[in-house]
Design a protein around this motif. Structure first.
Motif, PDB file in Angstrom:
ATOM      1  N   ALA A 254      37.624 -46.446 -72.956  1.00 25.36           N
ATOM      2  CA  ALA A 254      38.167 -46.526 -74.319  1.00 25.36           C
ATOM      3  C   ALA A 254      38.565 -47.959 -74.669  1.00 25.36           C
ATOM      4  O   ALA A 254      38.370 -48.396 -75.806  1.00 25.36           O
ATOM      5  CB  ALA A 254      39.360 -45.582 -74.459  1.00 25.36           C
TER       6      ALA A 254
ATOM      7  N   ASP B 112      37.266 -50.707 -77.811  1.00 19.97           N
ATOM      8  CA  ASP B 112      38.273 -51.103 -78.792  1.00 19.97           C
ATOM      9  C   ASP B 112      38.237 -52.619 -78.979  1.00 19.97           C
ATOM     10  O   ASP B 112      38.764 -53.363 -78.150  1.00 19.97           O
ATOM     11  CB  ASP B 112      39.654 -50.662 -78.311  1.00 19.97           C
ATOM     12  CG  ASP B 112      40.770 -51.014 -79.272  1.00 19.97           C
ATOM     13  OD1 ASP B 112      40.545 -51.793 -80.235  1.00 19.97           O
ATOM     14  OD2 ASP B 112      41.895 -50.524 -79.049  1.00 19.97           O
TER      15      ASP B 112
ATOM     16  N   GLU C 206      39.892 -54.547 -80.773  1.00 21.35           N
ATOM     17  CA  GLU C 206      41.203 -55.183 -80.901  1.00 21.35           C
ATOM     18  C   GLU C 206      41.896 -55.333 -79.555  1.00 21.35           C
ATOM     19  O   GLU C 206      42.792 -56.161 -79.413  1.00 21.35           O
ATOM     20  CB  GLU C 206      42.079 -54.403 -81.871  1.00 21.35           C
ATOM     21  CG  GLU C 206      41.560 -54.479 -83.298  1.00 21.35           C
ATOM     22  CD  GLU C 206      42.457 -53.741 -84.270  1.00 21.35           C
ATOM     23  OE1 GLU C 206      43.648 -53.529 -83.967  1.00 21.35           O
ATOM     24  OE2 GLU C 206      41.955 -53.390 -85.346  1.00 21.35           O
TER      25      GLU C 206
ATOM     26  N   TRP D 266      39.976 -55.194 -76.292  1.00 17.07           N
ATOM     27  CA  TRP D 266      39.087 -55.783 -75.285  1.00 17.07           C
ATOM     28  C   TRP D 266      38.906 -57.278 -75.524  1.00 17.07           C
ATOM     29  O   TRP D 266      38.665 -57.707 -76.651  1.00 17.07           O
ATOM     30  CB  TRP D 266      37.729 -55.102 -75.309  1.00 17.07           C
ATOM     31  CG  TRP D 266      36.866 -55.517 -74.158  1.00 17.07           C
ATOM     32  CD1 TRP D 266      35.888 -56.463 -74.175  1.00 17.07           C
ATOM     33  CD2 TRP D 266      36.923 -55.021 -72.829  1.00 17.07           C
ATOM     34  NE1 TRP D 266      35.322 -56.590 -72.919  1.00 17.07           N
ATOM     35  CE2 TRP D 266      35.945 -55.708 -72.082  1.00 17.07           C
ATOM     36  CE3 TRP D 266      37.707 -54.065 -72.192  1.00 17.07           C
ATOM     37  CZ2 TRP D 266      35.732 -55.460 -70.721  1.00 17.07           C
ATOM     38  CZ3 TRP D 266      37.487 -53.814 -70.844  1.00 17.07           C
ATOM     39  CH2 TRP D 266      36.517 -54.509 -70.122  1.00 17.07           C
TER      40      TRP D 266
ATOM     41  N   THR E 265      44.052 -56.592 -71.192  1.00 18.69           N
ATOM     42  CA  THR E 265      43.678 -56.286 -72.572  1.00 18.69           C
ATOM     43  C   THR E 265      44.828 -56.653 -73.494  1.00 18.69           C
ATOM     44  O   THR E 265      45.980 -56.799 -73.059  1.00 18.69           O
ATOM     45  CB  THR E 265      43.319 -54.796 -72.747  1.00 18.69           C
ATOM     46  OG1 THR E 265      44.383 -53.988 -72.250  1.00 18.69           O
ATOM     47  CG2 THR E 265      42.024 -54.458 -72.036  1.00 18.69           C
TER      48      THR E 265
ATOM     49  N   PRO F  48      47.527 -50.778 -76.575  1.00 19.73           N
ATOM     50  CA  PRO F  48      46.363 -50.261 -77.281  1.00 19.73           C
ATOM     51  C   PRO F  48      46.362 -48.727 -77.259  1.00 19.73           C
ATOM     52  O   PRO F  48      46.897 -48.095 -76.341  1.00 19.73           O
ATOM     53  CB  PRO F  48      45.180 -50.804 -76.477  1.00 19.73           C
ATOM     54  CG  PRO F  48      45.713 -51.976 -75.737  1.00 19.73           C
ATOM     55  CD  PRO F  48      47.156 -51.650 -75.462  1.00 19.73           C
TER      56      PRO F  48
ATOM     57  N   ALA G 205      44.207 -46.665 -76.419  1.00 19.17           N
ATOM     58  CA  ALA G 205      43.588 -46.067 -75.226  1.00 19.17           C
ATOM     59  C   ALA G 205      44.617 -45.622 -74.188  1.00 19.17           C
ATOM     60  O   ALA G 205      44.361 -44.697 -73.419  1.00 19.17           O
ATOM     61  CB  ALA G 205      42.618 -47.054 -74.590  1.00 19.17           C
TER      62      ALA G 205
END
Length: 169
Positions: A36, A40, A42, A44, A66, A164, A166
């Motif tokens: 996930a 993403d 924003e 990664w 991240t 994030p 995820a």
């Protein structure tokens, strides 16, 4: 003691990293989080997923950084970190973490956060995040939520961490 080679993750490494995560953790949750995070844009950051490789080139570990935020200020989350069980406690994980922190510093990043074992992460310079005025968005023992300023001359934001999506928190 094996000398581990580290390098940034390539697209060809995704399956091997997933295998490491599935072997290192009791559930597939972390592997799903990494999938996930990769999806993403924003969260990664290319070049901040570092792998440790065996002498034959096989991926044996990963340290992933991240994008997260502390009350709007940029930070990095170090999670997950994983090593194949057969090579745990051999320096592969430490090599991947050091490579990830070095890569973050080279990119001009400063604040790195980790929720982890308080006997492991201080070797990299992590200290309780509360000392920076940083707190997790959930209940966690103070000694397990840690922070590292890669450049102590730069200011560090204080406040609550925003992970994030995820991570599911």
């Amino acid at each position: 003691m094996t000398t581990w080679t580290t390098r940034p993750e390539t697209p060809e490494d995704a399956a091997a990293i997933r295998d490491v995560l599935l072997a290192a953790f009791p559930t597939p949750q972390e592997a799903g989080i990494v999938d996930a995070l990769r999806a993403d844009p924003e969260a990664w950051i290319d070049g901040l997923s570092l792998v440790a490789t065996a002498p034959d080139g096989a991926v044996v570990g990963q340290a992933l950084l991240t994008r997260c935020h502390v009350d709007g200020g940029p930070a990095l989350a170090l999670a997950p970190c994983a090593v194949l069980p057969a090579v745990q406690r051999s320096g592969a994980g430490s090599a991947a973490v050091r490579a990830a922190l070095d890569a973050a510093g080279a990119r001009g990043e400063n604040l790195v956060l980790v929720l982890g074992h308080p006997a492991y992460y201080p070797r990299f310079g992590f200290t309780p995040a509360s000392g920076f005025g940083i707190r997790a968005p959930f209940e966690v023992p103070d000694e397990a939520m840690m922070a590292l300023a890669l450049d102590e001359s730069r200011p560090v934001p204080a406040g609550t961490i925003r992970y994030p999506a995820a991570f599911g928190v």
